[in-house]
Design a protein around this motif. Structure first.
Motif, short mmCIF file in Angstrom:
data_model
loop_
_atom_site.label_atom_id
_atom_site.label_comp_id
_atom_site.label_asym_id
_atom_site.label_seq_id
_atom_site.Cartn_x
_atom_site.Cartn_y
_atom_site.Cartn_z
N LEU A 242 58.55 9.20 124.18
CA LEU A 242 58.07 7.87 123.79
C LEU A 242 56.93 7.38 124.67
O LEU A 242 56.43 6.27 124.46
N GLN A 243 56.53 8.19 125.64
CA GLN A 243 55.39 7.84 126.49
C GLN A 243 54.11 8.34 125.83
O GLN A 243 53.97 9.54 125.58
N PRO A 244 53.16 7.45 125.52
CA PRO A 244 51.94 7.87 124.83
C PRO A 244 50.91 8.48 125.77
O PRO A 244 49.81 7.97 125.96
N GLY A 245 51.31 9.57 126.40
CA GLY A 245 50.44 10.21 127.39
C GLY A 245 50.86 11.65 127.61
O GLY A 245 51.42 12.29 126.71
N PRO A 246 50.62 12.19 128.79
CA PRO A 246 50.88 13.61 129.05
C PRO A 246 52.34 14.02 128.91
O PRO A 246 52.63 15.17 128.58
N ALA A 247 53.27 13.11 129.15
CA ALA A 247 54.70 13.46 129.05
C ALA A 247 55.04 13.96 127.65
O ALA A 247 55.67 15.01 127.48
N SER A 248 54.61 13.23 126.63
CA SER A 248 54.92 13.62 125.26
C SER A 248 54.10 14.84 124.83
O SER A 248 54.61 15.73 124.14
N LEU A 249 52.83 14.89 125.24
CA LEU A 249 51.98 16.01 124.83
C LEU A 249 52.41 17.34 125.42
O LEU A 249 52.15 18.39 124.82
N PHE A 250 53.07 17.30 126.57
CA PHE A 250 53.46 18.55 127.22
C PHE A 250 54.98 18.76 127.20
O PHE A 250 55.49 19.61 126.47
#
Length: 264
Positions: A242-250
């Protein structure tokens, strides 16, 4: 502020900005972070906490004398309004898709003279997606996936989650709903819709609230869903999806792909 160097004292109202600045090696610019920050772990040891997601310590932020405050989404509009009234520079991003997340990464990198770092991070993500696609092409079938972001009312996953499901090898049963930019646009009024779509996999991330599987299984006719019958129900840590940044992308993307690969 020397405009050539960019902002030197940044308050981060959400985690993704903090994680990105650490990733870029620009953590020295951060003077305050959100209490929801868990990535990287070091940030909580080094930086003062000045906000939750919904509320901020305005006086404490003012004491830090930031030259820029960065937040996320319309939910933080009241915080932004108050800070702007106090004369601060505020940037509220509102990314809802994977492309918008990549754009935010690039914009932030450019702002702090770390454009190359931002481009490298985006390229790494795109490389991961390409490698996954080669694996997915060998599958005989893709799983139908239901992602539940909230339980009362039922709310399906935001658009970047729907896209990550596709990149990871799944088929989001509520892809059209996911395109709604606000949570109210993604409400599933009738839980029987999920039953009718009969997902193979159910993913749950209740915005940090503890998942109660008994509550889900007590819904009318949900015992008939393939995912329930075959025990393919997974809770996904909110911090990586649910974090719109590197956490979700990776981490988020990898977690989804591993789940789908196991099903296939």
């Amino acid at each position: 502020m020397n405009y050539l160097k960019g902002p030197q004292r940044i308050v981060c109202l959400t985690e993704e900005t903090t994680e990105l600045l650490y990733n870029f090696g620009e953590q020295g610019r951060i003077v305050g972070i959100s209490s929801f920050t868990v990535r990287p772990e070091l940030a909580r040891k080094e930086k003062p906490i000045i906000s939750t997601f919904l509320n901020a310590k305005i006086d404490k932020i003012l004491d830090l004398k930031p030259d820029l405050v960065i937040g996320f989404s319309d939910v933080q509009s009241s915080i932004a309004k108050e800070l702007i009234k106090k004369g601060l520079n505020v940037w509220i991003s509102n990314q809802r898709s994977v492309n918008e997340i990549k754009s935010f990464i690039f914009q932030l990198g450019s702002l702090v003279n770390a454009q190359k770092n931002a481009e490298d991070l985006i390229s790494e993500f795109e490389k991961n997606v390409l490698e996954m696609s080669r694996t997915i092409n060998q599958w005989e079938k893709k799983p139908k996936v239901y992602f539940e972001e909230w339980d009362d009312p039922l709310i399906c996953g935001i658009h970047w989650i729907s896209e990550l499901i596709a990149f990871a090898g799944g088929i989001d049963i509520f892809e059209n709903f996911s395109k709604g930019r606000k949570a109210e646009n993604r409400i599933i009024d009738d839980s029987s819709l999920v039953v009718k779509k009969d997902p193979d996999i159910i993913l749950v991330s209740w915005c940090g609230k503890k998942f109660k599987i008994d509550k889900m299984l007590s819904r009318p006719d949900w015992s008939n869903i393939n995912a329930v019958k075959n025990n393919y129900i997974y809770e996904v840590d909110s911090s990586i999806i649910l974090q719109p940044g590197p956490a979700s992308l990776f981490d988020g993307l990898k977690t989804l792909h591993d789940i789908f690969k196991n099903w296939s």
